[in-house]
Write a protein that holds these residues in place. Sequence first.
Motif, mmCIF file in Angstrom:
data_model
loop_
_atom_site.group_PDB
_atom_site.id
_atom_site.type_symbol
_atom_site.label_atom_id
_atom_site.label_comp_id
_atom_site.label_asym_id
_atom_site.label_seq_id
_atom_site.Cartn_x
_atom_site.Cartn_y
_atom_site.Cartn_z
ATOM 1 N N GLY A 107 -5.562 1.260 -1.333
ATOM 2 C CA GLY A 107 -6.920 1.184 -0.700
ATOM 3 C C GLY A 107 -6.882 1.948 0.594
ATOM 4 O O GLY A 107 -5.641 2.356 1.472
ATOM 5 N N TRP A 108 -7.971 2.018 1.439
ATOM 6 C CA TRP A 108 -7.548 2.460 2.827
ATOM 7 C C TRP A 108 -8.943 1.945 4.031
ATOM 8 O O TRP A 108 -10.114 1.757 2.582
ATOM 9 N N PRO A 109 -9.009 1.350 4.589
ATOM 10 C CA PRO A 109 -8.075 0.951 5.842
ATOM 11 C C PRO A 109 -6.702 -0.189 5.148
ATOM 12 O O PRO A 109 -7.230 -1.281 4.598
ATOM 13 N N PRO A 110 -5.501 0.378 5.785
ATOM 14 C CA PRO A 110 -4.622 -0.523 5.720
ATOM 15 C C PRO A 110 -4.864 -2.316 6.379
ATOM 16 O O PRO A 110 -5.201 -2.361 6.954
ATOM 17 N N GLY A 111 -3.881 -2.440 5.514
ATOM 18 C CA GLY A 111 -4.271 -4.302 5.730
ATOM 19 C C GLY A 111 -3.255 -3.959 7.287
ATOM 20 O O GLY A 111 -2.656 -3.934 7.799
#
Length: 111
Positions: A107-111
């Motif tokens: 996924g993007w953006p990272p957490g």
Amino acid sequence: MTIFSKIISREIPADIVYEDEHCLAFRDVNAQAPLHVLVIPKRVIPSLVEVDSSDATLLGHLLVTASQLAPKLGYANGFRTVINCGSDGGQTVNHLHVHLLAGRHLGWPPG
Ligand code: 5GP
């Protein structure tokens, strides 16, 4: 000295997938993807904020190594490279390392 120096010197074990004169690559003990490898320089550089232009060839070598490892290890559908830097960047081991992640959609953006 960090745990990564002990992996380089074989004082503690790791699942090493690649080694040459300048770098070592081994599987992350807490994998976040089917492929999660750390590519580290053998020369200790604590973090990406502590590099200068004399490190450019070595830094490029880490990325080229990561790029070649993904397909070599069977992951042809893409990958992600990440370098965490400092506390806000999420760095926990003070020996510069490139995370190489592959084998699932990231996924993007990272957490
Ligand atoms: P950072 O959070 O600094 O970007 O990443 C450090 C990484 O090193 C983490 O993903 C963590 O799971 C991994 N790690 C920490 N200690 C060890 C260890 O002893 N062996 C291996 N193979 N990975 C480690």
